[in-house]
Enzyme design. Structure first.
Site, PDB file in Angstrom:
ATOM      1  N   ARG A   1     -15.014  -1.422  -3.648  1.00  0.00           N
ATOM      2  CA  ARG A   1     -13.936  -0.466  -3.953  1.00  0.00           C
ATOM      3  C   ARG A   1     -14.471   0.695  -4.783  1.00  0.00           C
ATOM      4  NH1 ARG A   1     -10.941  -2.232  -9.179  1.00  0.00           N
ATOM      5  NH2 ARG A   1     -12.283  -3.865 -10.011  1.00  0.00           N
TER       6      ARG A   1
ATOM      7  N   GLU B   1       4.585   2.884  -0.566  1.00  0.00           N
ATOM      8  CA  GLU B   1       3.544   2.728   0.450  1.00  0.00           C
ATOM      9  C   GLU B   1       3.975   3.249   1.819  1.00  0.00           C
ATOM     10  OE1 GLU B   1       2.781  -0.247  -2.788  1.00  0.00           O
ATOM     11  OE2 GLU B   1       4.544   0.233  -1.560  1.00  0.00           O
TER      12      GLU B   1
END
Length: 634
Positions: free
Chosen positions: A319, A367
């Site tokens: 990440r 989202e």
């Protein structure tokens, strides 16, 4: 820019005639198809007639003109009125209009971008306005051009939470180029909507989100004209036009009658219905082209790509490598834009945002809106990367599914995947993401295991078409590849092999490192295994897998930090059983062991959870020993 409003009787009559034509053509096309939504189209006909006659600025000969207004039919079931508009604009013939819903026709049951004037697919309600927010972001902050985005919504779809995510984000970003037209015709599929004709409540809700609201009679042409004029002159905030309409308007037996949703007018009724609307017309109008012919603003000058590099042996979370690579990509490609759902300090998307704040859009914990905004941004030819925790992308899955139908080019990254995230527990562990994204049409699914691999794959994502998903992990893992290594999508890496290999172990991401640990232990026992890094989960490297199976007597062990169903294991097996791939395999009979998460995990240290799920080095070693003890054919 204020447009001159013509409200002469002649103009009103022209608008009326055009609206009636839109109604007639909606009926004709759906009756010919024996299906469709004529009454939902009829309620919006007056709104659309005035819009295309006097306010929509669109060059139908050049749909890619950056100055074009955009029209998004969020109530996609009203596709007949949109296609009738295209006929009135002279871009489709009456013959093509009558091909509605037929096999092979461009005029599908709900709009899709096989038509050059359709930017995005609609039909799953609650998506048009969120996508409009994305186009609005492009227009106001990136293109810096004065086009408007007109979105026609149905009243029923305002029950969708995604609509209100759009309302709040559009207000937050002061999208005064975004105009929502809510067609309040009172009736949904099974009866009256939640609010019926209470247009005041629609206005109150939109106003509470910071929108300028205009309440009108959606069949009063003068009110529609004045509303549009007011809307385009509004600054600093988006506009919601709340229009009270009648479903089936213009035909007495259809008007405001429940039970007509999604039903075509019968052949024996259609003649009278068309006569009641004044008969067939074949009006063609010249839709105004954009006043300005400017080019979009520059978002920067491209610099040579300098991806981050990491030393072999050091530990870095994939990440973190994603964030580092995004920042590098931002310098090399000014069309790259980044969105995140309020976790950018965990996904490391913040690294891009700190340097390229003009191309970074915070979507907060919304989202659905994040994915929709990405779809809207790519309409304007930008390359959106959107990231959040992989588990939370499931909330936006319908938007991903529809993005594929839109043929959208979006890049999604889900971090904190699998049990390896540790103590946060199962609510934060994406264990179904690989399955979900593999199921999306024409998607690409990537799962890197180290920093250098991640950086290279992020770079490749930028040029990859379709829905591209990158899975990253929370924990830091050892760098095993040189910065000079290349990782073509659709390939894999054989990182341990010999001509004496007895079993092939296939992993990706976290489990690849467990496979390497297992390799070292097994080697000390005199057992040699082949280790494959299947970083490209879709498309999977069929050739390498077939070759490995042939070399290791068909013995395969697949290990993944994911549920048993639909993940890496499914991708590998598809390479041997798929309709296109199976005939190419000529090796021994397969003996396959799948190591995957089977029981609901809890909190714990990553090592504890990997061990409990039986997907760590211990489990791999045991699986190898067990498989070697089995007689061939068992």
């Amino acid at each position: 820019m204020k447009r001159k409003t013509m409200t002469t009787q002649e103009q009103l009559q022209q608008w009326h005639e055009l609206a009636q034509q839109l109604r007639v053509d909606s009926i004709r096309a759906t009756t010919a198809a024996s299906s469709g939504h004529p009454t939902s189209s009829m309620s919006a006909a007056d709104l659309m007639a005035v819009l295309m006659s006097n306010y929509l600025h669109y060059d139908f000969d050049n749909p890619d003109n950056p100055n074009n207004d955009r029209l998004i039919l969020s109530k996609g079931h009203a596709a007949p009125v949109l296609y009738a508009m295209y006929k009135a604009a002279g871009v489709i013939s009456d013959e093509e209009l009558m091909s509605l819903r037929q096999f092979g026709s461009r005029l599908q049951g709900h709009p899709v971008p096989v038509l050059p004037w359709v930017d995005v697919a609609t039909g799953s309600l609650g998506q048009g306005l969120p996508i409009g927010v994305g186009v609005g972001l492009a227009g106001k902050y990136l293109d810096k051009l004065p086009y408007h985005i007109w979105v026609l919504l149905g009243d029923s779809e305002t029950a969708e939470g995604s609509v209100w995510e759009a309302f709040e984000l559009a207000s937050h970003y002061s999208l005064d180029n975004l105009i929502a037209i809510i067609d309040v015709n009172r009736l949904g599929q099974r009866g009256e909507t939640m609010l019926g004709w209470n247009t005041q409540v629609y206005c109150d809700r939109a106003r509470a989100f910071g929108w300028h609201t205009i309440e009108i009679d959606g069949h009063n042409l003068e009110e529609i004209d004045r509303a549009y004029s007011e809307a385009i002159d509004t600054v600093d905030r988006p506009v919601a036009i709340v229009a009270r309409t009648v479903k089936g308007k213009g035909v007495a037996c259809l008007e405001n009658v429940n039970g007509w949703h999604g039903k075509a007018v019968k052949e024996d009724q259609v003649k009278d219905a068309i006569a009641e609307l004044g008969g067939e017309r074949h009006i063609t109008i010249q839709v105004q082209k954009p006043d300005e012919q400017a080019q979009r603003a520059s978002t920067g000058n491209a610099q040579p790509l300098q991806l981050p590099t990491y030393k072999e042996g050091e530990k870095v979370a994939t990440r973190k490598a994603y964030g580092d690579a995004l920042k590098a990509l931002g310098a090399a490609n000014p069309d790259v834009v980044v969105l995140d759902a309020e976790v950018s300090n965990s996904t490391y998307a913040e690294e891009f945002g700190e340097v390229y704040c003009d191309r970074y859009f915070e979507m907060f914990i919304a989202e659905q809106q994040m994915i929709a905004a990405a779809v809207g941004l790519q309409v304007r030819q930008y390359k959106p990367f959107a990231s959040t925790f992989a588990a939370f992308l499931s909330r936006a899955y319908d938007f991903v599914r529809m993005a594929a139908i839109s043929r959208a080019n979006i890049k999604l990254t889900g971090s904190h995947a699998g049990v390896s995230i540790g103590e946060d527990g199962p609510s934060q562990m994406a264990l179904e993401d690989l399955a979900a994204f593999q199921a999306v049409w024409s998607s690409t699914v990537l799962y890197p295991c180290d920093g250098n691999q991640t950086a290279k794959l992020v770079s490749e994502m930028a040029e990859r078409e379709g829905v591209v998903y990158l899975r990253t992990t929370r924990m830091a893992t050892p760098v095993i590849y040189s910065p000079d290594e290349e990782f073509p999508i659709g390939s894999s890496k054989v990182i341990r092999s010999s001509d004496r290999d007895q079993i092939t172990v296939i992993g990706a991401g976290v489990t690849l490192h467990e496979a390497l640990k297992a390799y070292d232990r097994l080697k000390n026992e005199g057992i040699t295994v082949r280790v494959i890094d299947a970083y490209s989960v879709k498309p999977i490297d069929v050739e390498t897998l077939h070759h490995a199976a042939q070399d290791t007597n068909g013995n395969l062990i697949i290990v993944e930090d994911h549920w048993m169903e639909g993940g890496l294991g499914a991708a590998v097996l598809e390479a041997f059983t798929g309709k296109e791939t199976a005939p190419n395999y000529e090796g021994p009979q397969l003996r396959v062991v799948q190591l995957a998460v089977r029981d609901m995990p809890g909190s714990g240290k990553p090592e504890e959870l990997l061990h409990a799920a039986k997907i760590d080095a211990d489990a791999i070693v045991e699986a190898v020993r067990s498989l070697l003890k089995q007689p061939v054919g068992v």
